[in-house]
Design an enzyme around this catalytic site. Structure first.
Site, short mmCIF file in Angstrom:
data_model
loop_
_atom_site.label_atom_id
_atom_site.label_comp_id
_atom_site.label_asym_id
_atom_site.label_seq_id
_atom_site.Cartn_x
_atom_site.Cartn_y
_atom_site.Cartn_z
N ARG A 111 0.95 -1.31 -0.01
CA ARG A 111 -0.02 0.09 0.00
C ARG A 111 0.86 1.38 -0.06
O ARG A 111 1.86 1.26 0.47
CB ARG A 111 -0.97 0.01 1.30
CG ARG A 111 -1.89 1.05 1.35
CD ARG A 111 -3.15 0.59 2.09
NE ARG A 111 -4.13 1.65 2.45
CZ ARG A 111 -4.98 2.22 1.28
NH1 ARG A 111 -4.87 1.79 0.33
NH2 ARG A 111 -5.93 2.94 2.02
N THR A 385 -10.58 1.67 -7.78
CA THR A 385 -10.05 0.35 -7.44
C THR A 385 -10.33 -0.76 -8.11
O THR A 385 -11.21 -0.52 -8.98
CB THR A 385 -10.40 0.13 -5.75
OG1 THR A 385 -10.21 1.30 -4.81
CG2 THR A 385 -9.38 -1.11 -5.05
N THR A 403 -5.12 -0.22 -6.25
CA THR A 403 -5.90 1.00 -6.16
C THR A 403 -5.13 2.15 -6.37
O THR A 403 -3.84 2.17 -6.27
CB THR A 403 -6.58 1.17 -4.90
OG1 THR A 403 -7.38 2.58 -4.87
CG2 THR A 403 -5.40 1.30 -3.68
N ASN A 405 -7.10 4.80 -5.24
CA ASN A 405 -8.06 5.52 -4.75
C ASN A 405 -9.15 6.41 -5.78
O ASN A 405 -9.71 5.27 -6.26
CB ASN A 405 -7.51 6.50 -3.82
CG ASN A 405 -8.52 6.84 -2.56
OD1 ASN A 405 -9.37 6.01 -2.21
ND2 ASN A 405 -8.63 7.89 -1.87
N ASP A 427 -7.38 8.53 2.44
CA ASP A 427 -7.72 7.15 3.05
C ASP A 427 -7.41 7.46 4.60
O ASP A 427 -7.57 6.82 5.54
CB ASP A 427 -7.22 6.13 2.60
CG ASP A 427 -8.25 5.40 1.54
OD1 ASP A 427 -9.40 6.09 1.56
OD2 ASP A 427 -7.85 4.50 0.84
N SER A 456 -7.52 1.00 5.03
CA SER A 456 -8.02 0.69 3.76
C SER A 456 -9.29 -0.23 3.89
O SER A 456 -9.50 -0.84 5.13
CB SER A 456 -6.90 -0.25 2.95
OG SER A 456 -7.65 -0.87 1.75
N SER A 457 -10.21 -0.40 2.98
CA SER A 457 -11.19 -1.33 2.91
C SER A 457 -10.81 -2.39 2.02
O SER A 457 -11.74 -3.45 2.08
CB SER A 457 -12.29 -0.78 2.31
OG SER A 457 -12.98 0.40 3.35
N GLY A 477 -14.82 -0.62 -4.81
CA GLY A 477 -15.85 0.10 -4.27
C GLY A 477 -15.65 0.69 -3.22
O GLY A 477 -16.75 0.73 -2.24
N GLY A 478 -14.56 1.33 -2.75
CA GLY A 478 -14.50 1.96 -1.61
C GLY A 478 -14.98 1.20 -0.05
O GLY A 478 -14.64 -0.11 -0.10
#
Ligand code: GLY
Length: 574
Positions: A111, A385, A403, A405, A427, A456-457, A477-478
């Site tokens: 990341r 993403t 991603t 973002n 984020d 992060s998701s 999708g966030g």
């Protein structure tokens, strides 16, 4: 005997046995037909958010590549095919299981990371007010990218084919180009105003006639040259090489803080994944800085004693929503980079905590979100993403989410490279208690600090049974990534057993605690919608759920790859 029954049901049941709610799916809105989006085979399956990218993965499989080679080649091709969703200017997570080596579960965090000069007040004005847009648009929104160092390290450790072979399909795709598809055209149109601000950025997505549109060909010559340099010099191109120097110069000219020293010091992290033993399975998923694994495990524990196969659709969706609200509430307080945050997340994952949350859920009535607070009851503590899933017949599997973002990240491309820089700084909690792009609230655990990774998701997940991966799944999708990945897992196990296609196609819901609203996709039966309203849920209809990609092996050994009909994608198998 069981296998025979399963075979008979599968042969007679195809689309005709659809769950009644699937008859309401709006394939027209997705510009698809019900027979789209899947492929089956016996030896390997690849699903991703790109038609050409999944083909690139299959090409590498046909050359004898293993799941890591396939995943890395697909990821590089996706960086070309989905420049609005991911790329060399971004980062990602990999969950990996190698059954045919010493069986082990692996998680690699590549990341993006806050630059050394980042600080907790960098997006605040003189009165402590959040300066609108600063963490999402422009040069200060950019965190140090991890894509190239991450994928190179992953390939070096576990890949089989030469690095240059892995990058070849992506380079060809960038040189030859591909027709612009619907969601890419929409992203260009939506970001028009921002993309036009920088002449080089604009030049990548506009031709003499103007904005590129569906059907125009996107050729990315600069990106092809950057990929060729990465192919020749993987270990230093993004540290001290030409690309690093071009990024450094551009950021300095724009008054940013990311420097060549940040790039040179970037390291992917190997973290212990969350391994949760559950029924006959081991559920392997993303640990912090992702919130995904924590939220999903917490929801599994909350619902552990419910008979999810036999609940009515309304009761099932109600229970799931209540579990989501409680888990997303915990996300807001507890999730941050584990190298910085001292929050203890282990208590959130226990059966006791799940059971205590379940006790607070009534089957008749929704709990207002304001009555739920993070950690209450604890002993003490898009189509941005994209995702790709790969598996083979030997039981190896990879799930990778990538991603930058927002669409086109910071909306800044580095001149001469074809690379869009991320806006992953958004984020972080730019201001404690203020919502980010996805409406997510964050606490101190996710405050900006130099060289820290934002929460992060992203939730790349594997399900292992009898030592083999049976499901590889994840989403874009966030904030919806985690809830929707979880829904597909429950679908394939309980609601549409062994039927990956229906499990991915089925309409989905999302609740993230704040705001207190239950997002529902079109496609649920009217009786289900009114049943949820009667229980007190505050419903909001949304156009689209998250975009899920998955591969699954059924009890007969058939591998199915499915991409989400809600967006562009590719499914390949052999
Ligand atoms: N940038 C989206 C996420 O990591 O959750």
């Amino acid at each position: 005997m069981l296998r025979t029954i399963y075979l008979i049901i599968s042969v007679f049941c195809l689309w005709g046995c659809s769950h009644p709610q699937l008859k309401h799916l709006d394939f027209k809105a997705w510009e698809r037909t019900p027979d789209c989006c899947s492929a089956s085979g016996k030896s390997v399956g690849v699903a991703s958010g790109g038609t050409f990218s999944s083909k690139a993965g299959l090409e590498i499989a046909q050359l004898g590549g293993n799941v890591v080679d396939i995943a890395v080649a697909t990821a590089f091709a996706l960086a070309v095919e989905r420049p609005h969703s991911l790329g060399l200017g971004g980062g990602g997570f990999l969950t990996l299981y190698l059954a045919d080596e010493k069986p082990t579960t692996i998680f690699v965090d590549f990341r993006e990371t806050a630059p050394a000069k980042a600080n907790p007040t960098m997006f605040l004005g003189p009165k402590g007010n959040l300066i609108s847009g600063l963490s999402r648009y422009g040069i200060l929104s950019v965190a140090t990218p991890g894509f190239v160092p991450g994928l190179f390290t992953i390939h070096q450790k576990w890949g089989k084919l030469p690095w240059k072979t892995i990058l070849r399909p992506a380079i060809h795709l960038a040189q030859k180009g591909f027709p612009i598809y619907l969601s890419l055209a929409k992203a260009i149109e939506e970001e028009r105003e921002h993309l036009l601000k920088e002449p080089y950025t604009a030049s990548l997505l506009f031709n003499k006639r103007g904005l590129l549109k569906t059907g125009d060909t996107l050729i990315q010559e600069d990106l092809a040259r950057t990929l060729e340099r990465v192919s020749k010099n993987p270990s230093w191109e993004f540290k001290t090489g030409t690309t690093a120097k071009l990024i450094d110069r551009f950021v300095r000219e724009k008054g940013g803080i990311l420097s060549i020293s940040d790039l040179a010091h970037y390291r992917p992290e190997f973290r212990a994944p969350i391994n949760h033993r559950w029924k006959d399975f081991v559920f392997v998923t993303a640990p912090p800085p992702s919130a995904g694994g924590v939220i999903m495990t917490e929801m599994l524990q909350t619902l552990a004693k419910d008979d999810l196969s036999h609940l009515s659709e309304t009761d099932y969706l109600h229970l799931l929503t209540e579990a989501m609200k409680r888990a997303y509430s915990d996300r807001s307080r507890f999730i941050g980079d584990p190298d910085f945050s001292h929050e203890d997340i282990t208590s959130l994952l226990t059966a006791e905590y799940g059971a205590s949350l379940r006790k607070t859920i009534s089957l008749d009535q929704a709990t207002p979100a304001k009555e739920i607070s993070p950690g209450a009851g604890l002993p003490k503590m898009g189509d941005h993403t994209t995702h790709l899933s790969v598996m083979d017949a030997a039981g190896n599997g990879a799930a990778m989410t990538l991603t930058i973002n927002d669409h086109f990240g910071s909306r800044l491309a580095v001149p001469g490279t074809g690379i869009f820089l991320n806006d992953e700084m958004d984020d972080f909690s730019a201001k404690i208690g203020a919502p980010n792009l996805f409406g997510l609230l964050g606490g101190k655990a996710n405050q900006i600090e130099p060289q820290k990774r934002p929460a992060s998701s992203m939730s790349p997940t594997l399900l292992i049974k009898n030592g083999k991966v049976i499901l590889s799944v994840g989403a874009a999708g966030g904030s919806k990534i985690t809830s929707n990945t979880f829904e597909v897992i429950l679908n394939v196990l309980f609601r549409f057993p062994n039927d990956l296609k229906h499990s991915v196609f089925a309409p989905r819901i999302h609740h993230q605690w704040s705001p207190d609203e239950l997002q529902v996709e079109a496609g649920f039966l009217p009786a289900v919608i009114s049943g949820l309203k009667e229980k007190g849920h505050n419903l909001r209809e949304v156009d689209k759920a998250a975009i899920v990609q998955a591969t699954f092996v059924d009890p007969l050994g058939n591998i199915t790859a499915v991409y989400d009909p809600r967006d562009e994608g590719g499914a390949e198998a052999k």
